[in-house]
Design a protein around this motif. Structure first.
Motif, PDB file in Angstrom:
ATOM      1  N   ALA A  49     -67.714 -51.866 -42.679  1.00  0.00           N
ATOM      2  CA  ALA A  49     -68.422 -50.594 -42.756  1.00  0.00           C
ATOM      3  C   ALA A  49     -67.405 -49.482 -42.551  1.00  0.00           C
ATOM      4  CB  ALA A  49     -69.528 -50.518 -41.718  1.00  0.00           C
ATOM      5  N   VAL A  50     -67.098 -48.753 -43.606  1.00  0.00           N
ATOM      6  CA  VAL A  50     -66.013 -47.770 -43.586  1.00  0.00           C
ATOM      7  C   VAL A  50     -66.224 -46.723 -42.501  1.00  0.00           C
ATOM      8  CG1 VAL A  50     -64.951 -45.907 -44.942  1.00  0.00           C
ATOM      9  CG2 VAL A  50     -65.401 -48.136 -46.000  1.00  0.00           C
ATOM     10  N   ASP A  51     -67.453 -46.283 -42.305  1.00  0.00           N
ATOM     11  CA  ASP A  51     -67.703 -45.207 -41.355  1.00  0.00           C
ATOM     12  C   ASP A  51     -67.803 -45.682 -39.909  1.00  0.00           C
ATOM     13  OD1 ASP A  51     -70.037 -46.544 -41.873  1.00  0.00           O
ATOM     14  OD2 ASP A  51     -71.256 -44.768 -42.241  1.00  0.00           O
ATOM     15  N   LEU A  52     -67.643 -46.998 -39.671  1.00  0.00           N
ATOM     16  CA  LEU A  52     -67.687 -47.523 -38.308  1.00  0.00           C
ATOM     17  C   LEU A  52     -66.373 -48.164 -37.873  1.00  0.00           C
ATOM     18  CD1 LEU A  52     -71.192 -49.247 -38.073  1.00  0.00           C
ATOM     19  CD2 LEU A  52     -70.540 -46.925 -37.449  1.00  0.00           C
ATOM     20  N   LEU A  53     -65.417 -48.280 -38.764  1.00  0.00           N
ATOM     21  CA  LEU A  53     -64.175 -48.984 -38.454  1.00  0.00           C
ATOM     22  C   LEU A  53     -63.505 -48.376 -37.214  1.00  0.00           C
ATOM     23  CD1 LEU A  53     -61.920 -50.986 -39.070  1.00  0.00           C
ATOM     24  CD2 LEU A  53     -61.001 -49.361 -40.729  1.00  0.00           C
ATOM     25  N   GLY A  54     -63.317 -49.200 -36.194  1.00  0.00           N
ATOM     26  CA  GLY A  54     -62.627 -48.781 -34.988  1.00  0.00           C
ATOM     27  C   GLY A  54     -63.427 -47.924 -34.033  1.00  0.00           C
ATOM     28  N   ARG A  55     -64.710 -47.712 -34.294  1.00  0.00           N
ATOM     29  CA  ARG A  55     -65.479 -46.824 -33.428  1.00  0.00           C
ATOM     30  C   ARG A  55     -65.522 -47.329 -31.992  1.00  0.00           C
ATOM     31  NH1 ARG A  55     -71.664 -45.527 -34.726  1.00  0.00           N
ATOM     32  NH2 ARG A  55     -71.893 -47.687 -34.054  1.00  0.00           N
ATOM     33  N   GLU A  56     -65.719 -48.654 -31.814  1.00  0.00           N
ATOM     34  CA  GLU A  56     -65.792 -49.203 -30.471  1.00  0.00           C
ATOM     35  C   GLU A  56     -64.464 -49.084 -29.738  1.00  0.00           C
ATOM     36  OE1 GLU A  56     -66.730 -50.791 -33.189  1.00  0.00           O
ATOM     37  OE2 GLU A  56     -68.899 -51.083 -33.012  1.00  0.00           O
ATOM     38  N   LEU A  57     -63.376 -48.844 -30.463  1.00  0.00           N
ATOM     39  CA  LEU A  57     -62.054 -48.684 -29.863  1.00  0.00           C
ATOM     40  C   LEU A  57     -61.694 -47.222 -29.655  1.00  0.00           C
ATOM     41  CD1 LEU A  57     -60.243 -51.380 -32.037  1.00  0.00           C
ATOM     42  CD2 LEU A  57     -60.877 -51.582 -29.631  1.00  0.00           C
ATOM     43  N   GLY A  58     -62.617 -46.333 -29.983  1.00  0.00           N
ATOM     44  CA  GLY A  58     -62.375 -44.917 -29.772  1.00  0.00           C
ATOM     45  C   GLY A  58     -61.663 -44.216 -30.912  1.00  0.00           C
ATOM     46  N   TRP A  59     -61.540 -44.878 -32.076  1.00  0.00           N
ATOM     47  CA  TRP A  59     -60.899 -44.235 -33.219  1.00  0.00           C
ATOM     48  C   TRP A  59     -61.816 -43.164 -33.804  1.00  0.00           C
ATOM     49  CZ3 TRP A  59     -58.837 -48.914 -36.587  1.00  0.00           C
ATOM     50  CH2 TRP A  59     -58.002 -49.716 -35.788  1.00  0.00           C
ATOM     51  N   ILE A  60     -61.215 -42.146 -34.403  1.00  0.00           N
ATOM     52  CA  ILE A  60     -61.963 -41.150 -35.164  1.00  0.00           C
ATOM     53  C   ILE A  60     -61.427 -41.152 -36.584  1.00  0.00           C
ATOM     54  CG2 ILE A  60     -62.497 -39.711 -33.161  1.00  0.00           C
ATOM     55  CD1 ILE A  60     -60.223 -37.868 -33.988  1.00  0.00           C
TER      56      ILE A  60
END
Length: 262
Positions: free
Chosen positions: A155-166
């Motif tokens: 999911a392009v818009d969720l990549l790395g979200r849990e790691l704090g990426w923006i």
């Protein structure tokens, strides 16, 4: 639910409203509240006793119609669990929709607790993640209709979200990159920074291999942009001027928090 699919909500439990308009729904809402400490149950005033029993100290009762509460719920909460019929929820929220970046995640849960249906803002709004939590809490099966989740791809818009990426990308670039991923077009994923532990923790928790249409690179300069439908670049670097034009409209840049172990 297996450890690989543990959900990570993008907002605190205190930002979740659970709405029910019937006695049986309120009883189920109590189980949801127990699984989401800090969430608030909203119920009609006539069921105040039932609401207090289901969610002591974590409920609010309202007079009048449930539809009159929607503006305040949209303004005050990031996630809404509605134990109300799907059709009714669609009609209730429709006049208040703005855009996927700001609308709260809305999930419909049936009174029997069998199905958790994300209705609005599945990705950015966290509705798909809430549905996963409801599976853990009451055994409801998430009904995920977003293409990346149905196919368990990236999911392009969720990549790395849990790691704090923006991420840095326009709405059109997100749409184009997402379409490239789910339509099996060649996609370049370039990781120059950040934790490499993003796939199993990504979105709804992927346990399978990275999709075959996604090719990984270690440096942006190793990528020929013309060969790819989208380029996903994870880096702390500014975008090189020589690549800016070549990536126009089809790049998504992810910025990991620094410092972060690779």
């Amino acid at each position: 639910m297996s450890p690989q699919t543990t959900q990570h909500l993008p907002f605190p439990n205190t930002r979740i409203a659970v709405v029910s308009i019937t006695r049986h729904g309120i009883a189920l809402a109590g189980r949801v509240i127990a699984a989401l400490p800090g969430a608030t149950l909203f119920a009609p005033q006539k069921f105040g006793i039932e609401a207090e029993a289901a969610a002591p100290g974590a409920f609010a009762c309202y007079e009048g119609k449930v539809g009159d509460q929607v503006p305040a719920l949209f303004a005050g909460f990031d996630g809404i669990v509605a134990i109300v019929s799907l059709g009714a929820v669609v009609r209730l929220v429709a006049p208040h929709l703005k855009n996927k970046e700001t609308d709260p995640g809305v999930v419909v849960l049936d009174e029997a607790g069998r199905w958790a249906i994300p209705v609005l803002s599945g990705h950015l709004g966290g509705a798909n993640a809430i549905a996963g939590v409801l599976q853990q809490a009451v055994g409801a099966t998430p009904v995920l209709t977003t293409a990346s989740d149905a196919r368990e791809t990236l999911a392009v818009d969720l990549l790395g979200r849990e790691l704090g990426w923006i991420f840095e990308a326009s709405h059109d670039e997100i749409v184009r990159a997402s379409a490239a991923v789910v339509n099996d077009e060649p996609v370049a994923l370039v990781q120059e920074a950040g934790s490499t532990d993003w796939w199993s923790r990504h979105a709804n928790g992927r346990s399978g291999p990275l999709p075959a249409n996604i090719q990984r690179f270690e440096r942006l300069e190793d990528v020929d942009p013309e060969r790819f439908g989208a380029v996903l670049w994870i880096s702390h670097r500014p975008l090189p001027a020589s690549y800016a034009g070549r990536l126009t409209g089809k790049r998504v840049i992810y910025r990991p928090s620094a410092p972060e172990a690779a």
